[in-house]
Design a protein around this motif. Structure first.
Motif, PDB file in Angstrom:
ATOM      1  N   ALA A   4     -71.566  -9.476  80.475  1.00 47.18           N
ATOM      2  CA  ALA A   4     -71.855 -10.130  79.154  1.00 47.18           C
ATOM      3  C   ALA A   4     -70.644 -10.420  78.083  1.00 47.18           C
ATOM      4  N   ALA A   5     -70.153  -8.801  78.520  1.00 46.57           N
ATOM      5  CA  ALA A   5     -69.331  -8.068  76.999  1.00 46.57           C
ATOM      6  C   ALA A   5     -67.892  -8.607  78.009  1.00 46.57           C
ATOM      7  N   VAL A   6     -67.112  -9.052  79.327  1.00 45.85           N
ATOM      8  CA  VAL A   6     -65.881  -8.957  79.713  1.00 45.85           C
ATOM      9  C   VAL A   6     -66.526 -11.350  79.838  1.00 45.85           C
ATOM     10  N   ASP A   7     -67.368 -11.634  79.678  1.00 48.19           N
ATOM     11  CA  ASP A   7     -66.690 -12.715  79.406  1.00 48.19           C
ATOM     12  C   ASP A   7     -65.996 -13.619  79.380  1.00 48.19           C
ATOM     13  N   GLY A   8     -64.932 -14.370  79.034  1.00 44.90           N
ATOM     14  CA  GLY A   8     -63.448 -14.576  78.882  1.00 44.90           C
ATOM     15  C   GLY A   8     -62.647 -14.335  78.486  1.00 44.90           C
ATOM     16  N   VAL A   9     -62.638 -12.911  78.911  1.00 43.15           N
ATOM     17  CA  VAL A   9     -61.404 -11.906  78.162  1.00 43.15           C
ATOM     18  C   VAL A   9     -60.246 -12.277  79.336  1.00 43.15           C
ATOM     19  N   ASP A  10     -59.025 -11.962  78.884  1.00 43.83           N
ATOM     20  CA  ASP A  10     -57.674 -11.656  79.564  1.00 43.83           C
ATOM     21  C   ASP A  10     -57.824 -10.333  80.407  1.00 43.83           C
ATOM     22  N   CYS A  11     -58.132  -9.200  79.568  1.00 41.25           N
ATOM     23  CA  CYS A  11     -57.895  -8.113  80.466  1.00 41.25           C
ATOM     24  C   CYS A  11     -59.038  -7.215  79.807  1.00 41.25           C
ATOM     25  N   VAL A  12     -59.421  -6.198  81.055  1.00 48.55           N
ATOM     26  CA  VAL A  12     -60.907  -5.219  80.830  1.00 48.55           C
ATOM     27  C   VAL A  12     -59.980  -3.819  80.716  1.00 48.55           C
ATOM     28  N   VAL A  13     -60.012  -3.105  80.046  1.00 43.43           N
ATOM     29  CA  VAL A  13     -59.831  -1.305  80.312  1.00 43.43           C
ATOM     30  C   VAL A  13     -60.897  -0.662  80.505  1.00 43.43           C
ATOM     31  N   ASN A  14     -61.315   0.128  81.168  1.00 45.35           N
ATOM     32  CA  ASN A  14     -62.826   0.874  81.200  1.00 45.35           C
ATOM     33  C   ASN A  14     -61.806   2.625  80.511  1.00 45.35           C
ATOM     34  N   MET A  15     -62.752   3.043  79.824  1.00 48.34           N
ATOM     35  CA  MET A  15     -62.094   4.753  79.192  1.00 48.34           C
ATOM     36  C   MET A  15     -63.133   5.271  79.818  1.00 48.34           C
ATOM     37  N   VAL A  16     -63.995   4.749  80.152  1.00 44.07           N
ATOM     38  CA  VAL A  16     -65.867   5.561  80.576  1.00 44.07           C
ATOM     39  C   VAL A  16     -65.524   7.560  80.950  1.00 44.07           C
TER      40      VAL A  16
END
Length: 327
Positions: free
Chosen positions: A67-79
């Motif tokens: 749900a958090a990445v639905d429809g996004v252009d970019c994802v960044v994972n800093m966890v």
């Protein structure tokens, strides 16, 4: 014209908040995913009203991640975590969580994914932290082959957990430890025999400024040429642990004795300290320190992303000064 959208996992963290700031400044709509969005409410002020939205996401919950990445252009994972506690194990966060995010980014059709790993990521390492970071990289690239991996050294900045930790120790302790694997050895010169207490000065670090890391991540996320590459991010020079402690002494104005200690002693300390709510040292961290935390070469770094590394000397004194004695 529709504005681009990015989801930053770990957006309220020490590095994450700087990454959020870069995307917001560039006009992106930012979803800052974290475990407690109330603690991340300050991120809203980094953009226009409604531009930055903190959202609650547990990366072990696949439906929440999707749900958090639905429809996004970019994802960044800093966890990431530095020590294990309960269900938050290295494997759960660095491998399983990273894989969940990468798979969700792929299924959402995101154009780019940047995954933050760490220098020293190595499947053969004695450290569970380093092994899990390497396994996380593999899982990310298997799910999202064009993902960009960044591997920073220890990161410094006003709220860091590196220089600040040693400065806090200097405030309450008359000594600062220097763990060494080759100290306490007799040497011979024209003046006779002597004892080399510090040896080579302990483990070596290449501290990198948090602002430089954030710039690198933003540029990697927005430059198609960075797709599928692994970047090693280090500062302009290397420091031994002894040099780090000398710098802490100088920048805080606290006159403390530097005490060389064999790694065997560090191991004993960590065996007890690991049970504190926020342990300053764990057995796994002792294993990690036995390998220098520096850029090895052979992979692109800050320069290839157009970032000029910032020296510790330009930043660290500005925030360690608050530890200076008041009388």
């Amino acid at each position: 014209m529709n504005r681009r959208v990015v989801t930053v996992f770990g957006g309220s963290g020490f590095i994450g908040r700087q990454v959020v700031r870069r995307f917001a400044k560039a006009g992106w709509i930012v979803r800052a995913a974290m475990r407690d969005p109330i603690d991340g409410a300050f991120l809203k002020t980094m953009g226009e009203p409604g531009q930055v939205t903190p959202i609650r996401v547990d990366i072990s919950d696949k439906s929440a991640v999707r749900a958090a990445v639905d429809g996004v252009d970019c994802v960044v994972n800093m966890v990431g975590i530095l020590f294990e506690k309960g269900k938050r194990s290295f494997d759960a966060i660095h491998r399983q969580g990273a894989e969940t995010i990468a798979q969700a980014a792929r299924d959402a059709g995101a154009a780019s994914l940047v995954h933050m790993s760490a220098l020293g990521a190595d499947k053969t390492s004695a450290s569970a932290y380093a092994r899990s970071k390497a396994q996380g990289e593999e899982a990310v690239l298997a799910a999202f082959p064009t993902a960009t991996i960044t591997r920073p050294s220890v990161v410094f900045g006003a709220d860091d957990d590196f220089f600040n930790r040693f400065a806090q120790l200097a405030r309450v302790s008359p000594i600062l430890p220097v763990f060494t694997a080759d100290g306490f050895k007799p040497t011979h010169s024209e003046n006779g025999f002597a004892l080399d207490l510090f040896g080579s000065g302990g483990p070596t670090f290449q501290p990198v400024y948090v602002g430089d890391v954030a710039d690198a991540i933003f540029r990697a996320a927005t430059d198609p040429a960075a797709a599928g590459k692994i970047y090693e991010l280090g500062g302009p020079r290397r420091y031994t642990m002894k040099e780090i402690m000398e710098k802490v002494r100088q920048d805080t104005g606290l006159c403390r004795l530097l005490l060389p200690l064999p790694f065997a002693f560090a191991k004993i300390q960590a065996a007890f300290l690991q049970f504190l709510p926020t342990p300053p040292l764990t057995p796994d961290q002792v294993l990690l320190m036995r390998v220098d935390n520096v850029v090895r070469g052979g992979k692109p770094g800050l320069a290839e992303l157009g970032v000029t590394p910032t020296a510790c000397e330009a930043i660290v004194p500005s925030y360690l000064g608050r530890f200076a004695p008041t009388s």
